[in-house]
Scaffold this motif. Sequence first.
Motif, PDB file in Angstrom:
ATOM      1  N   TYR A  10       0.824  -1.207   0.000  1.00  0.00           N
ATOM      2  CA  TYR A  10       0.000   0.000   0.000  1.00  0.00           C
ATOM      3  C   TYR A  10       0.854   1.252   0.000  1.00  0.00           C
ATOM      4  O   TYR A  10       0.570   2.224  -0.699  1.00  0.00           O
ATOM      5  N   TYR A  11       1.922   1.242   0.790  1.00  0.00           N
ATOM      6  CA  TYR A  11       2.718   2.452   0.967  1.00  0.00           C
ATOM      7  C   TYR A  11       3.396   2.893  -0.326  1.00  0.00           C
ATOM      8  O   TYR A  11       3.671   4.078  -0.518  1.00  0.00           O
ATOM      9  N   LEU A  12       3.670   1.953  -1.202  1.00  0.00           N
ATOM     10  CA  LEU A  12       4.331   2.285  -2.455  1.00  0.00           C
ATOM     11  C   LEU A  12       3.433   2.006  -3.646  1.00  0.00           C
ATOM     12  O   LEU A  12       3.875   1.983  -4.780  1.00  0.00           O
ATOM     13  N   SER A  13       2.135   1.826  -3.409  1.00  0.00           N
ATOM     14  CA  SER A  13       1.232   1.332  -4.448  1.00  0.00           C
ATOM     15  C   SER A  13       0.766   2.397  -5.424  1.00  0.00           C
ATOM     16  O   SER A  13       0.019   2.098  -6.339  1.00  0.00           O
ATOM     17  N   TYR A  14       1.193   3.638  -5.231  1.00  0.00           N
ATOM     18  CA  TYR A  14       0.843   4.669  -6.219  1.00  0.00           C
ATOM     19  C   TYR A  14       1.263   4.218  -7.615  1.00  0.00           C
ATOM     20  O   TYR A  14       0.655   4.576  -8.616  1.00  0.00           O
ATOM     21  N   ALA A  15       2.344   3.427  -7.643  1.00  0.00           N
ATOM     22  CA  ALA A  15       2.918   3.049  -8.932  1.00  0.00           C
ATOM     23  C   ALA A  15       2.224   1.812  -9.479  1.00  0.00           C
ATOM     24  O   ALA A  15       2.753   0.721  -9.461  1.00  0.00           O
TER      25      ALA A  15
ATOM     26  N   GLY B 112      12.700   0.056   1.665  1.00  0.00           N
ATOM     27  CA  GLY B 112      12.484  -0.356   3.038  1.00  0.00           C
ATOM     28  C   GLY B 112      11.115  -0.970   3.202  1.00  0.00           C
ATOM     29  O   GLY B 112      10.458  -1.361   2.236  1.00  0.00           O
ATOM     30  N   ALA B 113      10.633  -1.033   4.446  1.00  0.00           N
ATOM     31  CA  ALA B 113       9.339  -1.642   4.715  1.00  0.00           C
ATOM     32  C   ALA B 113       8.200  -0.840   4.112  1.00  0.00           C
ATOM     33  O   ALA B 113       7.220  -1.396   3.625  1.00  0.00           O
ATOM     34  N   SER B 114       8.316   0.485   4.131  1.00  0.00           N
ATOM     35  CA  SER B 114       7.223   1.321   3.632  1.00  0.00           C
ATOM     36  C   SER B 114       7.715   2.591   2.961  1.00  0.00           C
ATOM     37  O   SER B 114       6.974   3.554   2.797  1.00  0.00           O
ATOM     38  N   HIS B 115       8.998   2.622   2.576  1.00  0.00           N
ATOM     39  CA  HIS B 115       9.532   3.774   1.851  1.00  0.00           C
ATOM     40  C   HIS B 115      10.596   3.287   0.880  1.00  0.00           C
ATOM     41  O   HIS B 115      11.049   2.143   0.945  1.00  0.00           O
ATOM     42  N   ALA B 116      10.964   4.142  -0.053  1.00  0.00           N
ATOM     43  CA  ALA B 116      11.969   3.779  -1.050  1.00  0.00           C
ATOM     44  C   ALA B 116      12.853   4.978  -1.357  1.00  0.00           C
ATOM     45  O   ALA B 116      12.404   6.134  -1.296  1.00  0.00           O
ATOM     46  N   LEU B 117      14.108   4.686  -1.685  1.00  0.00           N
ATOM     47  CA  LEU B 117      15.069   5.697  -2.111  1.00  0.00           C
ATOM     48  C   LEU B 117      15.623   5.293  -3.471  1.00  0.00           C
ATOM     49  O   LEU B 117      15.891   4.116  -3.712  1.00  0.00           O
ATOM     50  N   ALA B 118      15.801   6.265  -4.350  1.00  0.00           N
ATOM     51  CA  ALA B 118      16.446   6.032  -5.638  1.00  0.00           C
ATOM     52  C   ALA B 118      17.418   7.164  -5.883  1.00  0.00           C
ATOM     53  O   ALA B 118      17.170   8.303  -5.483  1.00  0.00           O
TER      54      ALA B 118
ATOM     55  N   GLY C  43       6.945   7.246  -0.169  1.00  0.00           N
ATOM     56  CA  GLY C  43       6.433   6.295   0.792  1.00  0.00           C
ATOM     57  C   GLY C  43       6.059   6.937   2.109  1.00  0.00           C
ATOM     58  O   GLY C  43       5.911   8.158   2.214  1.00  0.00           O
ATOM     59  N   SER C  44       5.915   6.118   3.144  1.00  0.00           N
ATOM     60  CA  SER C  44       5.504   6.582   4.463  1.00  0.00           C
ATOM     61  C   SER C  44       6.685   7.155   5.239  1.00  0.00           C
ATOM     62  O   SER C  44       7.791   6.616   5.190  1.00  0.00           O
ATOM     63  N   ASN C  45       6.433   8.216   5.983  1.00  0.00           N
ATOM     64  CA  ASN C  45       7.452   8.815   6.844  1.00  0.00           C
ATOM     65  C   ASN C  45       7.053   8.693   8.310  1.00  0.00           C
ATOM     66  O   ASN C  45       7.485   9.480   9.148  1.00  0.00           O
TER      67      ASN C  45
END
Length: 369
Positions: free
Chosen positions: A64-69, A91-97, A108-110
């Motif tokens: 859900y946290y990254l499901s915008y995509a 991570g569990a609910s966030h991403a870095l690129a 993602g979630s903060n």
Amino acid sequence: MKRMTRLLGTLVAASLLLSGCAAIEADTQYQGLGLERHKGSVGSGALYMVQDDGTVVRYGGGTYYLSYAGKGGEEVFQLPGLENIVGIEVGASHALAQDREGCIWAWGSNKYNPLGFQVEKRVEKPKRFESVCNIKDFDAESYYSMALFENNTVKVWGREIPDEVQGIPFEFGDKIKKVFVGSLFFAISEDGDVYAWGSSGQYPIFSSGRREQWTPELLDIPCSVKSVDYPPGAVFVCDNGDVYVFGDNGAGALGNGELTPVRQIKKHPYLEDIEKIEGGSIRIAKTTSGKFLGWGDQIIAPIEASNQGYILKPELLYPPQGAIDFFSNTHSIFFILKDGRVAELIPEEHWFWPYKYMLEDYHFKFYTH
């Protein structure tokens, strides 16, 4: 003891291929930024991979946290808004690129402050953060983020990090080249020395005996280290292929034939000629000759449901033919095949379902982009 090596080597995957799709060269190495290890990252049931053209593709439904995509049903999806990317960590609910200009994109979630370089509670779509540029290396794991800057300072953000060190630069006398994050933070110098700081839990890694320390300490590891996998326990992979381990060994996560913790950093009794180790409570290793090994807790489940079926020593695995690389975390294992396909290991439902799954019987799900 249940075996995790009963892979379906006879599985016929040719019918799953999609015509007209370009192969993904999983062993492509990017030039200039030293980000080869960031080619792909697994997060909560999905693999995110950087493509040769700088875009990012997700394999699997994601969370859900990254499901915008893309909607959950879209199992192969190119993430919109990401171009010119050279590395990704999830991570569990966030991403870095990271882009080729050395800046971090995040989303993602903060909730637990892994995106502490901004004030929003949730970043819906990838956003470029000018305050996190000039990046040499980075990492994301669980609810933590970490960045190594070109000026040789390191910053960390995330859950339960004291306010006085949250996002504050850590400085080093040695030239740092890689960083790895968990509840402990690791920095590897160009000479292969390893520094650690943070919260080491029940088994302190620090010479002081303290479980929490926010001054980086040089660890006594008698080899040149190239990578760290943590948690549970710490696994250090050396340039010469040797492996050293320390700490929590629940469910046999260290693969040394025991379940007891390792209270001093020791050489692994079975692993040698190792190129890469990733995982968690289930760990996967790739040897320099291209073989794959696995060990640990083969039950993918909450801890309270996991009480048997441990693989205490590394076992030879047989992934689909043509496997050349892998990416994994505690709950997901993906193999990269030479022909460009991605193979996800899918455990069969156990009779305790939905409480736990067994890797005793499983199959592979194939994705083609």
